[in-house]
Every structure is written in structure tokens, then in C-alpha cells.
Design a protein around this motif. Structure first.
Motif, mmCIF file in Angstrom:
data_model
loop_
_atom_site.group_PDB
_atom_site.id
_atom_site.type_symbol
_atom_site.label_atom_id
_atom_site.label_comp_id
_atom_site.label_asym_id
_atom_site.label_seq_id
_atom_site.Cartn_x
_atom_site.Cartn_y
_atom_site.Cartn_z
ATOM 1 N N VAL A 1 0.762 -1.030 0.089
ATOM 2 C CA VAL A 1 0.084 0.052 -0.091
ATOM 3 C C VAL A 1 1.062 1.231 0.219
ATOM 4 C CG1 VAL A 1 -0.227 -0.116 2.524
ATOM 5 C CG2 VAL A 1 -1.957 1.261 1.164
ATOM 6 N N VAL A 2 0.504 2.122 -0.770
ATOM 7 C CA VAL A 2 1.202 3.658 -0.920
ATOM 8 C C VAL A 2 0.280 4.480 -0.301
ATOM 9 C CG1 VAL A 2 2.624 5.122 -2.397
ATOM 10 C CG2 VAL A 2 2.263 2.748 -2.959
ATOM 11 N N LEU A 3 0.446 5.381 0.473
ATOM 12 C CA LEU A 3 -0.275 6.498 1.183
ATOM 13 C C LEU A 3 0.685 7.610 1.736
ATOM 14 C CD1 LEU A 3 -1.407 4.498 4.584
ATOM 15 C CD2 LEU A 3 0.440 3.974 3.451
ATOM 16 N N PRO A 4 0.252 8.491 1.870
ATOM 17 C CA PRO A 4 0.681 9.743 2.425
ATOM 18 C C PRO A 4 1.113 9.438 4.148
ATOM 19 C CG PRO A 4 -0.933 10.652 1.145
ATOM 20 C CD PRO A 4 -1.228 8.924 1.364
ATOM 21 N N GLU A 5 1.635 10.645 4.611
ATOM 22 C CA GLU A 5 1.846 10.478 6.170
ATOM 23 C C GLU A 5 0.698 10.245 6.922
ATOM 24 O OE1 GLU A 5 6.415 12.061 6.933
ATOM 25 O OE2 GLU A 5 4.888 13.706 6.215
ATOM 26 N N ARG A 6 -0.287 11.322 6.769
ATOM 27 C CA ARG A 6 -1.397 11.298 7.597
ATOM 28 C C ARG A 6 -2.082 9.882 7.757
ATOM 29 N NH1 ARG A 6 -3.045 16.563 8.988
ATOM 30 N NH2 ARG A 6 -5.120 15.705 9.716
ATOM 31 N N PRO A 7 -2.367 9.551 6.496
ATOM 32 C CA PRO A 7 -3.260 7.844 6.512
ATOM 33 C C PRO A 7 -2.287 6.791 7.048
ATOM 34 C CG PRO A 7 -3.717 9.307 4.619
ATOM 35 C CD PRO A 7 -2.692 10.067 5.087
ATOM 36 N N TYR A 8 -1.101 7.016 6.938
ATOM 37 C CA TYR A 8 -0.046 6.053 7.833
ATOM 38 C C TYR A 8 -0.008 6.065 9.051
ATOM 39 C CZ TYR A 8 3.982 3.569 9.152
ATOM 40 O OH TYR A 8 4.745 2.597 9.757
ATOM 41 N N GLN A 9 -0.328 7.249 9.551
ATOM 42 C CA GLN A 9 -0.446 7.759 11.076
ATOM 43 C C GLN A 9 -1.460 6.861 11.440
ATOM 44 O OE1 GLN A 9 0.228 11.886 11.741
ATOM 45 N NE2 GLN A 9 2.329 11.809 11.012
ATOM 46 N N ALA A 10 -2.599 7.075 10.866
ATOM 47 C CA ALA A 10 -3.987 6.482 11.275
ATOM 48 C C ALA A 10 -3.927 4.971 11.120
ATOM 49 C CB ALA A 10 -5.303 7.096 10.488
ATOM 50 N N LEU A 11 -3.417 4.494 10.193
ATOM 51 C CA LEU A 11 -3.010 3.023 9.917
ATOM 52 C C LEU A 11 -2.109 2.358 11.243
ATOM 53 C CD1 LEU A 11 -3.408 0.283 8.183
ATOM 54 C CD2 LEU A 11 -1.522 1.215 7.021
ATOM 55 N N ALA A 12 -1.117 3.229 11.473
ATOM 56 C CA ALA A 12 -0.197 2.644 12.609
ATOM 57 C C ALA A 12 -1.017 2.677 14.047
ATOM 58 C CB ALA A 12 1.231 3.626 12.695
ATOM 59 N N GLU A 13 -1.734 3.717 14.099
ATOM 60 C CA GLU A 13 -2.367 3.727 15.405
ATOM 61 C C GLU A 13 -3.746 2.711 15.632
ATOM 62 O OE1 GLU A 13 -3.909 7.704 15.458
ATOM 63 O OE2 GLU A 13 -2.038 8.806 15.699
#
Length: 376
Positions: A340-352
Motif C-alpha cells: 500500500v502506498v499512502l501519505p503520512e497522515r493516513p499512515y499515522q492513522a493506520l499505525a494507530e
């Protein structure tokens, strides 16, 4: 096709009516296209792709970006009174334009010269627009529409497009043990998934003539591969069928790359963890997206000699299937990997959120300046 299926397809497809919405849609894909080329470079640097494979994939990504830019010109005036044109895209588990858009684009490309020869040039249309604005104090929406269509047909005439069918090409790699080795590649825009799909086939050729120069084998091989390029077919089915039909062509590895879906909280309907990730990210415009790649991989494990008639044998490939829990037998692959390729904000939500379905998915995070950060 049943009425229920037709209704479902209709519900999954939607049109872009508003000018600004259409421009945001194409701007999103323009940014994503640039990131995908950098992801391909990252896969090459880590050894997942060879230089030749990365270059081939890069060409398909470039042609896909060219297609989107051409479509953005076609639909530049969406929502204006003088433009009846509206893009139709698949908003459920795709995010890409429907395949009919690319089919119509191919028809338009065949007539691009005719349209260009019968219309005013870009410079002339711009001059007429200025005279309309300054002299008549009126908005030249009709001329703006004509200009958008002129730009569209100019883009088509330049070529380099990702079409619904992108026929096989063979890239020579090496000669080894009396056999020629090729990377055969082709791509389609899948009609069921509304997604671009790229195929990479590592092939050994034991024929007398080089495959691309062999009029008795190469056209048949191209036709065979295109006819089998459907997402519903397992790689094992495609590879075994090709191996059986061409005694002097030996498929050693077959990969299928699904370049999508594209998910966006603003444009698409999604369910499951990705919906929660995009909703929780509350990302600003331009960063509200995630694009999934799926790579299916099938490898030849060994070769067997099969009796062919009374006095001869032929070589057949025995393909390795994923041994874990019988998954390979179900998918027809040696392995399957999702990215999956995604910007930082969605990645932060994914990590949380850390949803179980994404723990084994490779993540490529788009950082500052478009820098790609690979993580797990």
C-alpha cells in the motif's frame, strides 16, 4: 448478465458532474502517478525487481499517467454549460475510471488527426478567447470547451497511452545453455475490476528462430497471452496452458501486478479497515488517499519430460505452489504480496489502528518532497 449484477455495476459507477471535483480527481491521480514511479525504483533498489523489470514497469506507469492527463483535458470543462462530457469512474473497490472510458479513448485516438486538422490551433483559440473577454466582456465557455478538446486530441496524437489492451512485447535478457531468455510483458485494463494490470513473464526459448522474429510462433503466443489476461484466471491456469500449447517456449516465472485500487475518503466507497483508516486520518486535500498494489507470483519448481507420441518427449514445467495452509492451491500462485502506498497522515492513522488485515502488507509512505519511505 443478470439484472441484479447490472444494478450492482450501476451502483458502483458514478459520474463527476462538478468542474472543481473533476479537477481534484485528476490532480490526485497526477500526484499518485509520480509516487508510483518512485515506488518502482525502491523495489528495484531492494532487489525485488531487476533493472529491466523496473524499467518495463516504469513505462507502463508513465503511459498510465499519460492516459490520465489526456482524460483530464477531455473533461476539463465538466460541469460547464457548454460541456456535456462527464467522467464515469468505479467508486467501489477501484477508484479508477471505468474501462469504457479507455475504450472510447482508443476510438478517439484513431481519429485524432481528423479532429486536429479540422480545428483551430491552441494559440488561435487562446487569442479568440482574449478578444471575447476584452472586447465583449463575456466568458468564452464555448471556446474553452473547444480548447480542452483540442488539447485532448493533441495528447492522443502524441501516443504513449495505457490502453484497454497493451499487447505483449519481448525483451531479450540473455542466452544461456543454448536457449534465449526473454522478459515478455503486456498489460490490460481489467474489465471486471476496472484496474490496470501488468503481466511479467520470464521465458526460455528453445526454438530455432528468436521468438520476436518467428512469424509462426510469436503472433500465436501474443494472441494466447492476451486471451488469457483475465483477473478471474489463476496464474497457474495461464502458465500451464501456455506451457502446453508451445513446446519450444518454457515459462519459468509469471507475475501479475494489480495497480490499484485507489481509495479516497472524498471519492470512493470502501468497507473494512481502510475505511476507518481514511476516516480517522482526516487528511487535507491531496493527502486523502491510499493505493494498493497486489503482486501475484508463480515460479517453476522443476522440469519433467512428458512422453509425446511413440518416440519423443516434451518438456513441461512443474510450478511451485504456496505450501502454507494450501493457500497456493487456492490462489494458483507461489506467493502473493500486497503493498500500500499512502501519505503520512493516513499512515499515522493506520499505525494507530493497527488492523489485523494490514499487518503483513508492505507500506510505502510518501514523505516530505515526495520521498518514499518503505516500512512494514
Amino acid at each position: 448478465m443478470t439484472n441484479e449484477v447490472k444494478a450492482q455495476l450501476t451502483n458502483d459507477h458514478t459520474e463527476l458532474y462538478d468542474t472543481l471535483v473533476a479537477r481534484r480527481y485528476f490532480a490526485k491521480f497526477d500526484r499518485i502517478s509520480g509516487h508510483l514511479a518512485r515506488v518502482a525504483g525502491e523495489l528495484e533498489s531492494e532487489g525485488t525487481l531487476t533493472r529491466t523489470e523496473a524499467r518495463v514497469l516504469g513505462r507502463y506507469l508513465t503511459s498510465l499517467a499519460t492516459t490520465f492527463r489526456a482524460l483530464s483535458c477531455k473533461y476539463l470543462m465538466t460541469g460547464r454549460s457548454d460541456s456535456p462530457l462527464r467522467l464515469t469512474f468505479d467508486r467501489h473497490e477501484s477508484g479508477f475510471p471505468v474501462v469504457q472510458e479507455l475504450m472510447m479513448m482508443a476510438v478517439d485516438a484513431a481519429q485524432a488527426d481528423k479532429h486536429l486538422s479540422g480545428s483551430a490551433s491552441v494559440e488561435e483559440l487562446k487569442e479568440r478567447m482574449i478578444r471575447r473577454i476584452v472586447g465583449d466582456l463575456a466568458l468564452p465557455t464555448d471556446l474553452q470547451f473547444a480548447l480542452s478538446q483540442r488539447m485532448y486530441y493533441e495528447a492522443l496524437a502524441q501516443g504513449g497511452l495505457f490502453l484497454a489492451r497493451n499487447d505483449p512485447d519481448a525483451q531479450w535478457i540473455a542466452d544461456k545453455k543454448g536457449r534465449r531468455q526473454y522478459l515478455v510483458h503486456w498489460a490490460v485494463y481489467d474489465t471486471q475490476l476496472n484496474l490496470p494490470v501488468v503481466y511479467l513473464l520470464d521465458l526460455e526459448d528453445s526454438g530455432k528462430r528468436p521468438l520476436p522474429n518467428d512469424d509462426s510462433r510469436w503472433p500465436r503466443a501474443q494472441h494466447h497471452l492476451m486471451a488469457q489476461s483475465m483477473a478471474g484466471l489463476k496464474l497457474l491456469t495461464i502458465a500451464q496452458g501456455f506451457d502446453t500449447d508451445f513446446d519450444t517456449l518454457h515459462p519459468k516465472r509469471l507475475r501479475r501486478l494489480h495497480l490499484g485500487p485507489m481509495y479516497s475518503h472524498s471519492f470512493t466507497l470502501q468497507s473494512g479497515p481502510i475505511s476507518d483508516v481514511l476516516a480517522n486520518a482526516m487528511a487535507p486535500e491531496g493527502q486523502d488517499w491510499a493505493l494498493v498494489w497486489t503482486v501475484e507470483d508463480l515460479n517453476s519448481d522443476r522440469v519433467e519430460q512428458i512422453k509425446d507420441g511413440w518416440f519423443s518427449t516434451v518438456e513441461r514445467q512443474i510450478f511451485a505452489l504456496d505450501p502454507f495452509a494450501g493457500i497456493g492451491a487456492d490462489t494458483g500462485t507461489t506467493r502473493m504480496e500486497r503493498m500500500v502506498v499512502l501519505p503520512e497522515r493516513p499512515y499515522q492513522a493506520l499505525a494507530e489502528l493497527n488492523p489485523p488485515g494490514f499487518r503483513d502488507v508492505r507500506k510505502f509512505v510518501v514523505g516530505a518532497g515526495g520521498r518514499i519511505i518503505a516500512t512494514r
